[in-house]
Write a protein that holds these residues in place. Structure first.
Motif, mmCIF file in Angstrom:
data_model
loop_
_atom_site.group_PDB
_atom_site.id
_atom_site.type_symbol
_atom_site.label_atom_id
_atom_site.label_comp_id
_atom_site.label_asym_id
_atom_site.label_seq_id
_atom_site.Cartn_x
_atom_site.Cartn_y
_atom_site.Cartn_z
ATOM 1 N N THR A 12 0.846 -1.194 0.000
ATOM 2 C CA THR A 12 0.000 0.000 0.000
ATOM 3 C C THR A 12 0.879 1.242 0.000
ATOM 4 O OG1 THR A 12 -1.729 -1.201 1.192
ATOM 5 C CG2 THR A 12 -1.880 1.199 1.196
ATOM 6 N N LEU A 13 1.413 1.610 1.154
ATOM 7 C CA LEU A 13 2.384 2.708 1.189
ATOM 8 C C LEU A 13 3.668 2.299 0.469
ATOM 9 C CD1 LEU A 13 1.942 3.778 4.923
ATOM 10 C CD2 LEU A 13 0.935 4.873 2.899
ATOM 11 N N LEU A 14 4.054 1.046 0.660
ATOM 12 C CA LEU A 14 5.217 0.468 -0.020
ATOM 13 C C LEU A 14 4.670 -0.314 -1.207
ATOM 14 C CD1 LEU A 14 8.317 0.084 0.191
ATOM 15 C CD2 LEU A 14 7.876 -1.935 1.591
ATOM 16 N N THR A 15 4.670 0.302 -2.381
ATOM 17 C CA THR A 15 3.918 -0.243 -3.518
ATOM 18 C C THR A 15 4.630 -1.412 -4.185
ATOM 19 O OG1 THR A 15 4.921 1.308 -5.101
ATOM 20 C CG2 THR A 15 2.935 2.021 -3.983
ATOM 21 N N GLY A 16 3.866 -2.493 -4.405
ATOM 22 C CA GLY A 16 4.385 -3.640 -5.133
ATOM 23 C C GLY A 16 5.510 -4.363 -4.424
ATOM 24 N N SER A 17 5.681 -4.128 -3.136
ATOM 25 C CA SER A 17 6.783 -4.750 -2.416
ATOM 26 C C SER A 17 6.403 -4.854 -0.942
ATOM 27 C CB SER A 17 8.071 -3.939 -2.584
ATOM 28 O OG SER A 17 9.187 -4.627 -2.032
ATOM 29 N N THR A 18 7.319 -5.423 -0.157
ATOM 30 C CA THR A 18 7.118 -5.560 1.279
ATOM 31 C C THR A 18 8.407 -5.179 1.997
ATOM 32 O OG1 THR A 18 7.881 -7.850 1.433
ATOM 33 C CG2 THR A 18 5.555 -7.505 0.873
ATOM 34 N N ALA A 19 8.302 -4.931 3.287
ATOM 35 C CA ALA A 19 9.492 -4.643 4.091
ATOM 36 C C ALA A 19 10.484 -5.800 4.008
ATOM 37 C CB ALA A 19 9.081 -4.409 5.539
ATOM 38 N N ASN A 20 9.979 -7.019 4.107
ATOM 39 C CA ASN A 20 10.878 -8.178 4.079
ATOM 40 C C ASN A 20 11.594 -8.315 2.742
ATOM 41 O OD1 ASN A 20 10.215 -8.901 6.719
ATOM 42 N ND2 ASN A 20 8.519 -10.204 6.062
ATOM 43 N N LEU A 21 10.897 -8.040 1.646
ATOM 44 C CA LEU A 21 11.535 -8.105 0.331
ATOM 45 C C LEU A 21 12.648 -7.073 0.207
ATOM 46 C CD1 LEU A 21 8.563 -8.666 -2.155
ATOM 47 C CD2 LEU A 21 10.517 -10.188 -1.803
ATOM 48 N N GLU A 22 12.386 -5.868 0.698
ATOM 49 C CA GLU A 22 13.401 -4.817 0.578
ATOM 50 C C GLU A 22 14.638 -5.136 1.420
ATOM 51 O OE1 GLU A 22 13.215 -2.444 -1.719
ATOM 52 O OE2 GLU A 22 11.346 -3.460 -2.256
ATOM 53 N N VAL A 23 14.430 -5.682 2.606
ATOM 54 C CA VAL A 23 15.570 -6.064 3.443
ATOM 55 C C VAL A 23 16.315 -7.243 2.809
ATOM 56 C CG1 VAL A 23 16.266 -7.003 5.679
ATOM 57 C CG2 VAL A 23 14.549 -5.185 5.567
ATOM 58 N N ALA A 24 15.576 -8.210 2.280
ATOM 59 C CA ALA A 24 16.212 -9.376 1.651
ATOM 60 C C ALA A 24 17.041 -8.960 0.438
ATOM 61 C CB ALA A 24 15.159 -10.395 1.245
ATOM 62 N N ARG A 25 16.547 -7.995 -0.331
ATOM 63 C CA ARG A 25 17.333 -7.500 -1.470
ATOM 64 C C ARG A 25 18.641 -6.891 -0.979
ATOM 65 N NH1 ARG A 25 12.105 -5.627 -3.442
ATOM 66 N NH2 ARG A 25 11.496 -6.931 -5.205
ATOM 67 N N ARG A 26 18.555 -6.152 0.094
ATOM 68 C CA ARG A 26 19.748 -5.501 0.649
ATOM 69 C C ARG A 26 20.769 -6.536 1.134
ATOM 70 N NH1 ARG A 26 22.977 -0.968 0.895
ATOM 71 N NH2 ARG A 26 24.181 -1.059 2.822
#
Length: 218
Positions: A12-26
């Protein structure tokens, strides 16, 4: 009478993604996270089992990693403007998410009054994960009701913003108002602008008696 605006984060606020996905990418742990999500989707894990595995997988996660992952995320445009508009009208905004608090608490910097998320130990993890601090879908209902009651508002003065029917629980019947963002296909991060709430809608700023609550400082 004010209004309580409750926002979902992932999708929603983070469109098309999730907090966990963004951390996992990092961290370079996308394959492990995808395998974990498959187990969760198959019903092999609940939110607490999922979070316990993340706690082990990301044992060396640092605050700098989280900040970088948060900054790189595909956020909607205009979030801070909307929070400011809500506050200027004497209304109140909150985020309720089952994602980790070490990521979600960054949203306080955009002007949300309350951010409620699954509670993890301080980074890097040196303490065990307390399963009682991990939110479930039922907790979202309870926490939304606690926020509403704290502000003395009827359900008709609560608005939930989400991207799918999985975000329906925060406002139980009979009188919920809900706005939804459509979720882009996986991998497509279309940046959109968050619409301003209508003038009669708004959100409140104060804490809950809940251990997961992070409150914006006055």
């Amino acid at each position: 009478m004010g209004t309580l605006h409750i926002f979902d984060m992932d999708g929603t606020l983070l469109t098309g993604s999730t907090a966990n996905l963004e951390v996992a990418r990092r961290l370079g742990t996308l394959p492990e996270l995808q395998a974990l999500e498959a187990r969760f989707a198959a019903g092999e894990l609940d939110t607490r089992g999922f979070s316990a595995t993340l706690h082990t997988l990301w044992g060396h996660l640092t605050t700098a990693d989280v900040t970088a992952a948060y900054t790189a995320g595909p956020w909607l445009d205009g979030i801070a403007d909307v929070c400011a508009d809500i506050r200027a009208r004497g209304e109140h905004s909150a985020v309720i998410t089952m994602s980790p608090d070490f990521f979600a608490r960054h949203l306080l910097d955009l002007g949300f009054d309350d951010v409620i998320a699954s509670r993890f130990p301080p980074l890097p993890f040196s303490a065990p994960l307390d399963p009682a601090g991990i939110l479930t879908p039922d907790d979202k209902v309870r926490l939304a009701e606690e926020l509403r009651t704290r502000h003395g508002l009827p359900r008709t003065r609560c608005v939930a913003y989400g991207d799918s029917m999985s975000d329906a629980p925060p406002l139980p019947p009979p009188h919920p108002h809900r706005r939804r963002q459509r979720r882009p296909p996986p991998g497509r991060h279309r940046r959109r602008r968050l619409p301003r709430p209508r003038p009669h809608r708004g959100l409140p700023p104060r804490p809950l008696p809940a251990t997961q609550l992070t409150r914006r400082p006055p």
